[in-house]
Write a protein that holds these residues in place. Structure first.
Motif, PDB file in Angstrom:
ATOM      1  N   UNK A  54       0.832  -1.214   0.000  1.00 33.67           N
ATOM      2  CA  UNK A  54       0.000   0.000   0.000  1.00 33.67           C
ATOM      3  C   UNK A  54       0.862   1.257   0.000  1.00 33.67           C
ATOM      4  N   UNK A  55       0.305   2.366  -0.503  1.00 36.26           N
ATOM      5  CA  UNK A  55       1.027   3.644  -0.532  1.00 36.26           C
ATOM      6  C   UNK A  55       0.983   4.374   0.806  1.00 36.26           C
ATOM      7  N   UNK A  56      -0.199   4.371   1.443  1.00 39.79           N
ATOM      8  CA  UNK A  56      -0.352   4.994   2.766  1.00 39.79           C
ATOM      9  C   UNK A  56      -1.699   4.604   3.353  1.00 39.79           C
ATOM     10  N   UNK A  57      -1.861   4.835   4.659  1.00 39.68           N
ATOM     11  CA  UNK A  57      -3.117   4.528   5.348  1.00 39.68           C
ATOM     12  C   UNK A  57      -3.706   5.793   5.945  1.00 39.68           C
ATOM     13  N   UNK A  58      -4.990   5.998   5.679  1.00 37.13           N
ATOM     14  CA  UNK A  58      -5.677   7.172   6.199  1.00 37.13           C
ATOM     15  C   UNK A  58      -6.898   6.760   7.013  1.00 37.13           C
ATOM     16  N   UNK A  59      -7.238   7.587   7.998  1.00 35.02           N
ATOM     17  CA  UNK A  59      -8.506   7.440   8.722  1.00 35.02           C
ATOM     18  C   UNK A  59      -9.528   8.302   7.996  1.00 35.02           C
ATOM     19  N   UNK A  60     -10.685   7.715   7.675  1.00 40.03           N
ATOM     20  CA  UNK A  60     -11.765   8.517   7.079  1.00 40.03           C
ATOM     21  C   UNK A  60     -12.547   9.139   8.224  1.00 40.03           C
ATOM     22  N   UNK A  61     -12.543  10.475   8.284  1.00 39.04           N
ATOM     23  CA  UNK A  61     -13.255  11.152   9.371  1.00 39.04           C
ATOM     24  C   UNK A  61     -14.592  11.713   8.900  1.00 39.04           C
ATOM     25  N   UNK A  62     -14.717  11.921   7.583  1.00 39.69           N
ATOM     26  CA  UNK A  62     -15.991  12.428   7.042  1.00 39.69           C
ATOM     27  C   UNK A  62     -16.184  11.999   5.607  1.00 39.69           C
ATOM     28  N   UNK A  63     -17.439  11.725   5.246  1.00 43.10           N
ATOM     29  CA  UNK A  63     -17.773  11.310   3.876  1.00 43.10           C
ATOM     30  C   UNK A  63     -19.200  11.797   3.621  1.00 43.10           C
ATOM     31  N   UNK A  64     -19.327  12.891   2.854  1.00 38.08           N
ATOM     32  CA  UNK A  64     -20.670  13.483   2.669  1.00 38.08           C
ATOM     33  C   UNK A  64     -20.738  14.211   1.326  1.00 38.08           C
ATOM     34  N   UNK A  65     -21.975  14.470   0.875  1.00 37.20           N
ATOM     35  CA  UNK A  65     -22.168  15.237  -0.350  1.00 37.20           C
ATOM     36  C   UNK A  65     -22.270  16.719  -0.008  1.00 37.20           C
ATOM     37  N   UNK A  66     -21.663  17.559  -0.824  1.00 37.42           N
ATOM     38  CA  UNK A  66     -21.640  18.995  -0.520  1.00 37.42           C
ATOM     39  C   UNK A  66     -21.550  19.802  -1.808  1.00 37.42           C
ATOM     40  N   UNK A  67     -22.304  20.932  -1.873  1.00 42.54           N
ATOM     41  CA  UNK A  67     -22.174  21.785  -3.060  1.00 42.54           C
ATOM     42  C   UNK A  67     -22.153  23.276  -2.731  1.00 42.54           C
ATOM     43  N   UNK A  68     -22.085  23.621  -1.417  1.00 45.06           N
ATOM     44  CA  UNK A  68     -21.896  25.036  -1.054  1.00 45.06           C
ATOM     45  C   UNK A  68     -20.783  25.133  -0.015  1.00 45.06           C
ATOM     46  N   UNK A  69     -20.119  26.295   0.004  1.00 44.59           N
ATOM     47  CA  UNK A  69     -19.034  26.492   0.971  1.00 44.59           C
ATOM     48  C   UNK A  69     -19.565  26.563   2.404  1.00 44.59           C
ATOM     49  N   UNK A  70     -20.770  27.102   2.593  1.00 46.68           N
ATOM     50  CA  UNK A  70     -21.370  27.151   3.939  1.00 46.68           C
ATOM     51  C   UNK A  70     -21.567  25.741   4.485  1.00 46.68           C
ATOM     52  N   UNK A  71     -22.115  24.858   3.639  1.00 49.68           N
ATOM     53  CA  UNK A  71     -22.325  23.471   4.065  1.00 49.68           C
ATOM     54  C   UNK A  71     -20.989  22.778   4.354  1.00 49.68           C
ATOM     55  N   UNK A  72     -19.997  23.057   3.492  1.00 50.64           N
ATOM     56  CA  UNK A  72     -18.675  22.444   3.696  1.00 50.64           C
ATOM     57  C   UNK A  72     -18.139  22.836   5.063  1.00 50.64           C
ATOM     58  N   UNK A  73     -18.290  24.124   5.421  1.00 57.12           N
ATOM     59  CA  UNK A  73     -17.793  24.600   6.723  1.00 57.12           C
ATOM     60  C   UNK A  73     -18.532  23.910   7.868  1.00 57.12           C
ATOM     61  N   UNK A  74     -19.862  23.951   7.824  1.00 56.03           N
ATOM     62  CA  UNK A  74     -20.669  23.403   8.927  1.00 56.03           C
ATOM     63  C   UNK A  74     -20.475  21.893   9.082  1.00 56.03           C
ATOM     64  N   UNK A  75     -20.472  21.171   7.942  1.00 59.45           N
ATOM     65  CA  UNK A  75     -20.356  19.709   8.011  1.00 59.45           C
ATOM     66  C   UNK A  75     -18.960  19.282   8.470  1.00 59.45           C
ATOM     67  N   UNK A  76     -17.952  20.053   8.047  1.00 61.59           N
ATOM     68  CA  UNK A  76     -16.576  19.752   8.479  1.00 61.59           C
ATOM     69  C   UNK A  76     -16.410  20.034   9.970  1.00 61.59           C
ATOM     70  N   UNK A  77     -16.957  21.171  10.407  1.00 57.29           N
ATOM     71  CA  UNK A  77     -16.837  21.556  11.829  1.00 57.29           C
ATOM     72  C   UNK A  77     -17.517  20.532  12.744  1.00 57.29           C
ATOM     73  N   UNK A  78     -18.584  19.903  12.242  1.00 63.42           N
ATOM     74  CA  UNK A  78     -19.354  18.957  13.058  1.00 63.42           C
ATOM     75  C   UNK A  78     -18.672  17.588  13.214  1.00 63.42           C
TER      76      UNK A  78
END
Length: 373
Positions: A54-78
């Motif tokens: 493998x090249x590297x290992x990552x932890x997935x902390x978030x996986x969601x659909x997003x199409x506005x910057x406001x949503x990106x901020x709120x969903x990431x912060x949560x």
């Protein structure tokens, strides 16, 4: 803690990586260039220290659909950042966006960074600028068709950086790709191995590590080694156990040769660095002068591809020599990677199996010829 994990793999090697993760005891699901599995802190430690492909290992902390910057901020912060990152965490943010509404990568990175800062300030009751003087947690956001996947990198430097490559040639093959070629050849150290185009010795070194059961990550450190969520003892105990399981006294036959004396010196430096000088026989030899003195040999190699002007004829002659060797030694198995589409035509023999692989950005075919049993 239980994590949803993601292993990054070169295209075409997902199944090879998945098989290796499964030998560690984890169930996998596959996507292009990615292998997913669930695991705890032990999984992070074992995967980084033990995985060859493998090249590297990552932890997935978030996986969601997003199409506005406001949503990106709120969903990431949560997202539960403070479960993993401490108050002094250093967290650089990288990003990619493809076929998505939010296409400006610098803006995406900036908003993700800001959202994590706000989350950590709330979680740890901090004010002002965050110090970021602690352990490193490399955050990545990848948006594809408006689906955002946020990850934290557990490896740090890519896993092909084993720590033994003191020198390299012009076009070195990555250690992880060399290990994958050996896995595809079902190499286990019981048969003699030859690499007549050894370059900086990567295939030979990876073969020796595999045959002697030496953990590929034993000689390096990982970002997650300094994380609070993984006890230091877990790293120490796992390293000690792997050291005990290594088969340093096992007899293996590995021959690595190259026409270029400088490359053999480079290979020698790397082999000495990792202490495998007793396990790998090095020689300055032109493929045309190579003689194979064993039965049931596995020849695993990455020869020149003949892509430079004036090289084609020379390279064809080398490939013809490989074909002659197969005719002379019907029990020899050959596993060879090249971008040359005419390979089977030049050697005058159809491969038992073919597989498309990428050597960096070069599309190649991995030709597999199985010798007579």
């Amino acid at each position: 803690m239980n994590f949803k994990m993601l292993a990054n793999t070169p295209m075409g090697l997902e199944k090879v990586v998945a098989n290796e993760i499964e030998t560690l005891g984890y169930e996998t699901t596959l996507e292009n260039g990615r292998v997913y599995f669930d695991g705890d802190e032990t999984a992070i430690v074992k995967a980084n220290l033990m995985m060859r492909t493998a090249d590297r290992f990552r932890i997935i902390i978030g996986d969601f659909n997003v199409d506005t910057f406001d949503d990106l901020f709120e969903m990431t912060k949560a997202l539960p950042w403070s479960d993993i990152l401490g108050p002094d965490a250093e967290f650089p943010v990288t990003g990619r966006s493809h076929k998505s509404t939010l296409y400006s990568v610098p803006d995406v990175q900036r908003i993700v960074k800001k959202a994590i800062v706000e989350h950590l300030k709330d979680a740890f009751s901090l004010s002002g600028k965050l110090s970021e003087t602690g352990a490193r947690y490399k955050v990545d956001i990848n948006i594809l068709k408006d689906r955002a996947v946020l990850t934290i990198d557990t490896s740090g430097d890519a896993l092909h950086k084993r720590g033994y490559r003191r020198e390299q040639g012009e076009a070195p093959i990555k250690e992880t790709l060399a290990a994958s070629m050996l896995k595809l050849a079902n190499y286990d150290g019981t048969k003699p191995l030859y690499d007549p185009f050894a370059g900086s010795g990567t295939i030979a070194i990876e073969a020796a590590l595999m045959a002697l059961n030496i953990a590929p990550g034993a000689n390096r450190t990982f970002d997650s080694e300094s994380w609070d969520i993984i006890p230091e003892e877990l790293w120490e105990e796992t390293r000690m156990k792997l050291e005990e399981e290594a088969l340093y006294d096992k007899e293996v036959t590995i021959h690595a040769s190259d026409i270029d004396p400088h490359m053999i010196e480079v290979a020698k430096t790397n082999i000495l660095e990792i202490g495998l000088q007793d396990n790998i026989k090095l020689a300055i030899t032109d493929i045309h002068d190579l003689s194979v003195s064993h039965d049931n040999v596995q020849l695993v190699t990455n020869p020149p591809y003949g892509e430079r002007i004036g090289e084609a004829k020379e390279v064809e002659a080398m490939y013809e020599k490989v074909g002659e060797m197969m005719s002379r030694h019907p029990d020899m198995s050959v596993y060879l990677m090249t971008s040359n589409k005419e390979f089977e035509h030049i050697v005058g023999k159809k491969a038992t199996k073919r597989r498309k692989l990428f050597n960096g950005y070069i599309e190649t075919t991995f030709y597999q010829y199985w010798g007579k049993r």
